[in-house]
Design a protein around this motif. Structure first.
Motif, PDB file in Angstrom:
ATOM      1  N   ASN A   4       0.869  -1.139  -0.184  1.00 61.36           N
ATOM      2  CA  ASN A   4      -0.083  -0.025   0.098  1.00 61.36           C
ATOM      3  C   ASN A   4       0.913   1.307  -0.004  1.00 61.36           C
ATOM      4  OD1 ASN A   4      -2.095   1.692  -0.085  1.00 61.36           O
ATOM      5  ND2 ASN A   4      -2.688   1.329   2.318  1.00 61.36           N
ATOM      6  N   ILE A   5       0.949   1.996  -1.031  1.00 57.85           N
ATOM      7  CA  ILE A   5       2.044   2.877  -1.292  1.00 57.85           C
ATOM      8  C   ILE A   5       1.286   4.337  -1.449  1.00 57.85           C
ATOM      9  CG2 ILE A   5       3.746   4.023  -2.759  1.00 57.85           C
ATOM     10  CD1 ILE A   5       4.536   1.194  -3.519  1.00 57.85           C
ATOM     11  N   ALA A   6       1.661   5.471  -0.752  1.00 59.94           N
ATOM     12  CA  ALA A   6       0.905   6.670  -0.687  1.00 59.94           C
ATOM     13  C   ALA A   6       2.091   7.726  -1.623  1.00 59.94           C
ATOM     14  CB  ALA A   6       1.022   7.526   0.674  1.00 59.94           C
ATOM     15  N   VAL A   7       1.486   8.455  -2.222  1.00 59.02           N
ATOM     16  CA  VAL A   7       2.169   9.274  -3.438  1.00 59.02           C
ATOM     17  C   VAL A   7       1.847  10.890  -2.869  1.00 59.02           C
ATOM     18  CG1 VAL A   7       3.019  10.348  -5.437  1.00 59.02           C
ATOM     19  CG2 VAL A   7       2.811   7.885  -5.265  1.00 59.02           C
ATOM     20  N   ILE A   8       2.624  11.621  -2.320  1.00 54.81           N
ATOM     21  CA  ILE A   8       2.526  12.819  -1.729  1.00 54.81           C
ATOM     22  C   ILE A   8       2.662  13.871  -2.848  1.00 54.81           C
ATOM     23  CG2 ILE A   8       2.466  14.673  -0.193  1.00 54.81           C
ATOM     24  CD1 ILE A   8       3.417  12.340   1.834  1.00 54.81           C
ATOM     25  N   GLY A   9       1.555  14.589  -3.623  1.00 59.08           N
ATOM     26  CA  GLY A   9       1.899  15.261  -4.655  1.00 59.08           C
ATOM     27  C   GLY A   9       1.120  15.108  -5.958  1.00 59.08           C
ATOM     28  N   GLY A  10       0.171  15.723  -6.390  1.00 56.43           N
ATOM     29  CA  GLY A  10      -0.607  15.406  -7.513  1.00 56.43           C
ATOM     30  C   GLY A  10       0.020  16.135  -8.795  1.00 56.43           C
ATOM     31  N   GLY A  11       1.327  16.498  -8.775  1.00 55.01           N
ATOM     32  CA  GLY A  11       2.097  16.973 -10.066  1.00 55.01           C
ATOM     33  C   GLY A  11       2.694  16.096 -10.946  1.00 55.01           C
ATOM     34  N   ALA A  12       3.620  16.701 -11.858  1.00 54.23           N
ATOM     35  CA  ALA A  12       4.320  15.988 -12.603  1.00 54.23           C
ATOM     36  C   ALA A  12       5.194  14.650 -12.166  1.00 54.23           C
ATOM     37  CB  ALA A  12       5.423  16.662 -13.485  1.00 54.23           C
ATOM     38  N   ALA A  13       5.850  14.779 -11.006  1.00 55.70           N
ATOM     39  CA  ALA A  13       6.734  13.555 -10.540  1.00 55.70           C
ATOM     40  C   ALA A  13       5.796  12.693  -9.766  1.00 55.70           C
ATOM     41  CB  ALA A  13       7.834  14.303  -9.677  1.00 55.70           C
ATOM     42  N   GLY A  14       4.769  13.315  -9.136  1.00 55.19           N
ATOM     43  CA  GLY A  14       4.061  12.341  -8.551  1.00 55.19           C
ATOM     44  C   GLY A  14       3.229  11.525  -9.280  1.00 55.19           C
ATOM     45  N   PHE A  15       2.456  11.949 -10.231  1.00 51.73           N
ATOM     46  CA  PHE A  15       1.916  11.056 -11.282  1.00 51.73           C
ATOM     47  C   PHE A  15       2.828   9.903 -12.032  1.00 51.73           C
ATOM     48  CE2 PHE A  15      -1.912  13.493 -10.828  1.00 51.73           C
ATOM     49  CZ  PHE A  15      -2.941  12.932 -11.346  1.00 51.73           C
ATOM     50  N   PHE A  16       3.936  10.271 -12.193  1.00 49.36           N
ATOM     51  CA  PHE A  16       4.963   9.609 -12.905  1.00 49.36           C
ATOM     52  C   PHE A  16       5.296   8.571 -12.030  1.00 49.36           C
ATOM     53  CE2 PHE A  16       7.752   8.254 -16.332  1.00 49.36           C
ATOM     54  CZ  PHE A  16       7.077   8.759 -17.454  1.00 49.36           C
ATOM     55  N   ASP A  27      -0.171  -5.390  -8.497  1.00 50.09           N
ATOM     56  CA  ASP A  27      -1.137  -5.398  -7.473  1.00 50.09           C
ATOM     57  C   ASP A  27      -0.686  -4.602  -6.504  1.00 50.09           C
ATOM     58  OD1 ASP A  27      -1.802  -7.707  -8.553  1.00 50.09           O
ATOM     59  OD2 ASP A  27      -0.085  -9.066  -7.716  1.00 50.09           O
ATOM     60  N   THR A  28       0.153  -3.717  -6.553  1.00 45.70           N
ATOM     61  CA  THR A  28       0.194  -2.452  -5.400  1.00 45.70           C
ATOM     62  C   THR A  28      -0.908  -1.634  -5.511  1.00 45.70           C
ATOM     63  OG1 THR A  28       2.796  -2.509  -5.833  1.00 45.70           O
ATOM     64  CG2 THR A  28       1.850  -0.429  -4.775  1.00 45.70           C
ATOM     65  N   ARG A  29      -1.301  -1.237  -4.308  1.00 52.09           N
ATOM     66  CA  ARG A  29      -2.236  -0.218  -4.184  1.00 52.09           C
ATOM     67  C   ARG A  29      -1.732   1.223  -4.010  1.00 52.09           C
ATOM     68  NH1 ARG A  29      -6.480   0.505   0.914  1.00 52.09           N
ATOM     69  NH2 ARG A  29      -7.643   2.098  -0.133  1.00 52.09           N
ATOM     70  N   VAL A  30      -2.162   1.859  -5.021  1.00 56.51           N
ATOM     71  CA  VAL A  30      -1.436   3.373  -4.954  1.00 56.51           C
ATOM     72  C   VAL A  30      -2.552   4.342  -4.759  1.00 56.51           C
ATOM     73  CG1 VAL A  30       0.041   4.933  -6.306  1.00 56.51           C
ATOM     74  CG2 VAL A  30       0.680   2.443  -6.389  1.00 56.51           C
ATOM     75  N   THR A  31      -2.127   5.530  -3.824  1.00 53.77           N
ATOM     76  CA  THR A  31      -3.064   6.640  -3.689  1.00 53.77           C
ATOM     77  C   THR A  31      -2.062   8.024  -3.876  1.00 53.77           C
ATOM     78  OG1 THR A  31      -4.305   5.310  -2.283  1.00 53.77           O
ATOM     79  CG2 THR A  31      -4.607   7.590  -2.258  1.00 53.77           C
ATOM     80  N   ILE A  32      -2.482   9.088  -4.600  1.00 59.64           N
ATOM     81  CA  ILE A  32      -2.112  10.014  -4.934  1.00 59.64           C
ATOM     82  C   ILE A  32      -2.742  10.948  -4.136  1.00 59.64           C
ATOM     83  CG2 ILE A  32      -1.449  11.972  -6.417  1.00 59.64           C
ATOM     84  CD1 ILE A  32      -1.214  10.048  -8.730  1.00 59.64           C
TER      85      ILE A  32
END
Length: 404
Positions: A4-16, A27-32
């Motif tokens: 279960n992975i969190a990405v902090i930031g909905g910009g270019a680097a975060g989305f990529f 199978d990883t669960r990813v949330t931005i």
């Protein structure tokens, strides 16, 4: 059990980074988590709304030279995902890029919405959850993993990728500093020069194709197109100077003088030789009417007035003193800078998480295992021309790849 992975930031680097997570580990669960209500806001305004996706520089050895800070570190990242990979990634998803004369690369639609639509479609296709208006207040290690305080709620994640971008103030990094990271104080990196006392700003909109700008009292010198604006000067020559001199110019409190060589790399000997050879052919022409350089006519008139040369006179009758003044102006024109203006809405800073705190083979924090970084949150920045986005794509790809 899936990560279960969190990405902090909905910009270019975060989305990529999120794309990379799902591509390498489906199978990883990813949330931005994006703290504002807007996604990919810099993508939207980049390149005047056209989105300068990357730069047509396909040699990693050359590519790293465009980064005033972090270039050598990025070489490890570009070895895993470089400009060619960026072009291929977009084309595989139906977005064709084009290179312009200055090697900046844009979508052939000339519309940043093309990139945004591509990203949102990809996120939906990969099953990435995107949450807006979700400000991450703190990251607390809870081995294994982390507790993120988001608003008034706490959620647990196995790994976290921080792609929150730069901050104009050091306090904007306090939530990372408490985890043991060294923070390099941020200063603006891409900005234009304000010249409130200089009358040249009345010629706003005029440009020259290649000028060399030097900051007096420093070693700073850059060349490229120069644009006159209603506040002073801009264009690649100025923006590159601001990027390479970010900390020097900050220390000067943005109060300094520049010398402009309006003829690019031409020196005094070359220019005098040119005049000697050319006066035979232009000697009978009026000085105002026969502008022998790639300089707009209004700017040429401004120069003649500045060095007190009568434009109605003819070249053959131009006195030695007047010629000397003209040569000096063309090669060493001086202007006083007082202040700066952020380059459009494309705010870029130097500073952030110290390079020594990041393992660039994986983008993992050296101070906090299972925490990764991508984009401008680290002390990496490039000159104008698509280089900051390329760093975002590459660091995001590596952070997502190694967080599986």
């Amino acid at each position: 059990m899936p990560q279960n992975i969190a990405v902090i930031g909905g910009g270019a680097a975060g989305f990529f980074a999120a794309f990379s997570c799902k591509t390498h580990s489906p199978d990883t669960r990813v949330t931005i988590f994006e703290k504002t209500g807007k996604l990919l806001s810099k993508v939207k305004v980049s390149g005047g709304g056209r989105c300068n996706v990357t730069h047509a520089c396909f040699s990693n050895g050359d590519l790293i030279k465009f980064y005033p800070r972090g270039g050598k570190h990025l070489k490890k990242v570009f070895g895993q995902f470089t400009t060619s990979d960026t072009v291929a990634w977009f084309e595989e998803r139906g977005v064709e890029l084009k290179a312009e004369a200055d090697n900046r690369m844009f979508p052939i639609t000339d519309n940043s919405q093309t990139i945004i639509d591509c990203f949102l479609k990809e996120a939906n296709k990969l099953g990435i959850q995107v949450v807006v208006n979700a400000n991450v207040n703190s990251i607390q290690p809870k081995h294994p993993g982390f507790d993120l305080k988001i608003g008034d709620k706490t959620q647990h994640f196995d790994k976290v990728i921080v792609a929150s971008g730069g901050s104009p103030k050091a306090q904007g990094f306090d939530w990372l500093k408490v985890l043991g990271h060294e923070i390099i104080p941020p200063v603006p990196s891409l900005f234009t020069f304000n010249m409130p006392k200089e009358p040249i700003k009345n010629l706003m909109g005029l440009s020259v194709p290649n000028a060399t700008v030097r900051v007096q009292g420093t070693k700073l010198q850059q060349s490229g197109p120069l644009l006159i604006t209603h506040w002073g000067m801009s264009g690649p020559a100025i923006l590159k100077t601001s990027a390479w001199g970010a900390r020097v110019l900050s220390d000067l409190n943005y109060d300094f003088k520049i010398q402009v060589n309006w003829l690019g790399s031409m020196n005094e000997e070359e220019l005098r030789t040119w005049f000697i050879n050319s006066l035979q052919t232009i000697g009978k022409r009026k000085i105002r009417n026969k502008n022998p350089f790639e300089i707009p006519n209004r700017l040429w008139d401004f120069f003649l007035e500045k060095v007190e040369i009568d434009g109605e006179g003819i070249w053959a009758e131009l006195g030695k003193k007047s010629l000397n003044r003209l040569i000096n102006l063309l090669l060493n024109d001086t202007y006083e800078v007082k202040g700066k203006t952020t380059f459009k809405e494309e705010f870029v800073t130097s500073g952030g998480v110290a390079l020594s705190d990041v393992d660039f083979n994986s983008m993992e924090s050296r101070k906090c295992p299972s925490l990764f970084f991508a984009g401008e949150v680290i002390d990496v920045d490039g000159v104008t021309g698509g280089f900051n986005f390329q760093a975002a794509w590459s660091t995001g790809f590596v952070a997502g790849k190694t967080s599986e």
